[in-house]
Design an enzyme around this catalytic site. Structure first.
Site, PDB file in Angstrom:
ATOM      1  N   ALA A 106     -42.130 -19.666  -9.922  1.00 52.43           N
ATOM      2  CA  ALA A 106     -41.590 -19.275  -8.618  1.00 52.43           C
ATOM      3  C   ALA A 106     -41.674 -17.769  -8.413  1.00 52.43           C
ATOM      4  O   ALA A 106     -41.984 -17.297  -7.310  1.00 52.43           O
ATOM      5  CB  ALA A 106     -40.141 -19.749  -8.481  1.00 52.43           C
ATOM      6  N   ASP A 107     -41.411 -16.998  -9.457  1.00 51.99           N
ATOM      7  CA  ASP A 107     -41.520 -15.547  -9.346  1.00 51.99           C
ATOM      8  C   ASP A 107     -42.962 -15.137  -9.060  1.00 51.99           C
ATOM      9  O   ASP A 107     -43.213 -14.249  -8.254  1.00 51.99           O
ATOM     10  CB  ASP A 107     -41.044 -14.877 -10.637  1.00 51.99           C
ATOM     11  CG  ASP A 107     -39.530 -14.818 -10.737  1.00 51.99           C
ATOM     12  OD1 ASP A 107     -38.914 -14.218  -9.842  1.00 51.99           O
ATOM     13  OD2 ASP A 107     -38.974 -15.357 -11.694  1.00 51.99           O
TER      14      ASP A 107
END
Length: 391
Positions: A160-161
């Site tokens: 997600a990052d």
């Protein structure tokens, strides 16, 4: 282009890394005592964090305690001539320090301010601590990842990052284009990026399927709800391969290859979704054929049939693969602490501005004298700020 990276850990700093790879002058601002946690996150060698060497590359490093008025003033002076600020403090933190967007845009109307947080700048969760793991959980990603009879599965890396970082780069470049293009505004703006959102976009039709059909996608392991055969299969010599048949023509080639062309004439075979309903049968045909052959033969036969196949690699295989070597995907750079390092190269190749890794992650505050001195601070003033713990 001057980019000030005042973010920590992964999404914001990685966005700054990508911009630095393509020539931006990135100035990393860290707390004088703590620094970016990525310096000590993950594996290390001789006490030196390896992740930082990649995440901190192409960045000049300075220190400033932004929570102190003198530190906030240093950042203002730096931002007065900068193009981009990337920050990921909890909403309200910059405002509390007198560094709110209105103040910064009054100081420098051309500034693009990218605010990367777990949940965005408003809403009931805005002030919660947010990390990529929470985004992978809340976005719907984990719910559809894993075996049907197993638990939801999280990725073993910062998915997600990473997706948020790529999204942030896109948002920044769009804002800069709006500022600088012919007929543009000539002014900067605020980018509000919530890490929980980009993965939702990658869910494809899932929101529509729920909205229009009341359908929730289940966990299907390595299978797809959109086509079959699509799975991982073990070879005779104990290796694994993955195949995909998103195109009907590829599915037909695979079934010819594995000796079951008769299924092509089945009414359900013409639709990927219908083939997915018959995944048990198709996986049996494909899996048994692959299980009788070594990896090299499987790959060779699939390639000859112009069917899509790939070995399942670990990082050792990535290093050794001739296609990755041709692309220089893993490149060698010199590091002042560890010598020659092999790490990921720049993301893509541009014919006119190809990008490069000019240096790896530096020590905390390595460029204090150069950057802060460049703003007009004398050696005596810098020494006084050091004594007070501001830099």
């Amino acid at each position: 282009m001057v980019v000030v990276d005042a973010a920590t850990l992964f999404a914001g700093p990685l966005a700054a890394t990508i911009l630095g790879d393509y020539g931006a002058d990135v100035i990393k601002v860290e707390h004088p005592d703590r620094g970016d946690p990525s310096r000590t996150h993950g594996a290390s060698k001789d006490g030196i964090g390896l992740w930082w060497k990649m995440l901190g590359r192409n960045k000049r490093t300075v220190t400033a305690n932004l929570g102190k008025p003198e530190g906030a003033d240093l950042l203002k002076r730096l931002l007065a001539k900068a193009d981009v600020l990337i920050e990921n403090f909890r909403p309200g933190t910059l405002e509390r320090w007198g560094l709110d967007p209105d103040t910064l845009l009054e100081l420098n109307p051309r500034l693009v301010i990218a605010r990367v947080t777990g949940f965005g700048q408003f809403g009931p969760y805005a002030k919660r601590p947010g990390f990529g793991t929470l985004a992978e959980s809340m976005s719907g990603f984990a719910a559809v990842t894993g075996e049907p009879d197993g638990p939801p599965t999280l990725p073993p890396f910062g998915l997600a990052d990473g997706v948020a970082a790529l999204t942030c780069v896109s948002a920044i470049t769009m804002a800069l284009h709006h500022r600088d293009s012919p007929g543009g505004s000539g002014r900067g703006q605020v980018v509000d990026l919530a890490i929980i959102e980009p993965l939702v976009t990658l869910l494809g039709p899932q929101p529509l399927a729920w909205d229009q059909l009341g359908r929730v996608q289940p966990r299907t392991g390595n299978r797809s709800v959109n086509n079959a055969p699509r799975n991982t299969y073990q070879t005779k010599d104990g290796r694994w391969v993955a195949i995909s048949t998103s195109a009907n023509s590829i599915a037909e080639r695979v079934m010819h290859l594995v000796g079951h062309p008769e299924v092509i004439d089945e009414p359900w075979f013409a639709s990927g979704a219908d083939r997915a309903e018959h995944a048990d049968l198709l996986d049996t045909y494909v899996g048994s054929w692959i299980a009788e052959r070594d990896l090299d033969e499987v790959v060779r036969e699939f390639e000859a049939a112009q069917a899509a196949v790939a070995p399942i690699y670990d990082i050792r295989d990535v290093f050794a693969d001739p296609q990755y070597q041709a692309l220089d995907t893993i490149t060698t750079v010199d590091d002042e602490d560890l010598g020659a390092l092999r790490m990921q190269n720049v993301l893509f190749r541009l014919s006119a501005t190809p990008g490069s890794i000019r240096w790896t992650g530096r020590a905390r505050g390595a460029d204090n004298d150069d950057v802060w001195g460049g703003l007009g601070l004398s050696a005596e003033e810098l020494a006084a700020l050091r004594d007070k713990g501001i830099v």
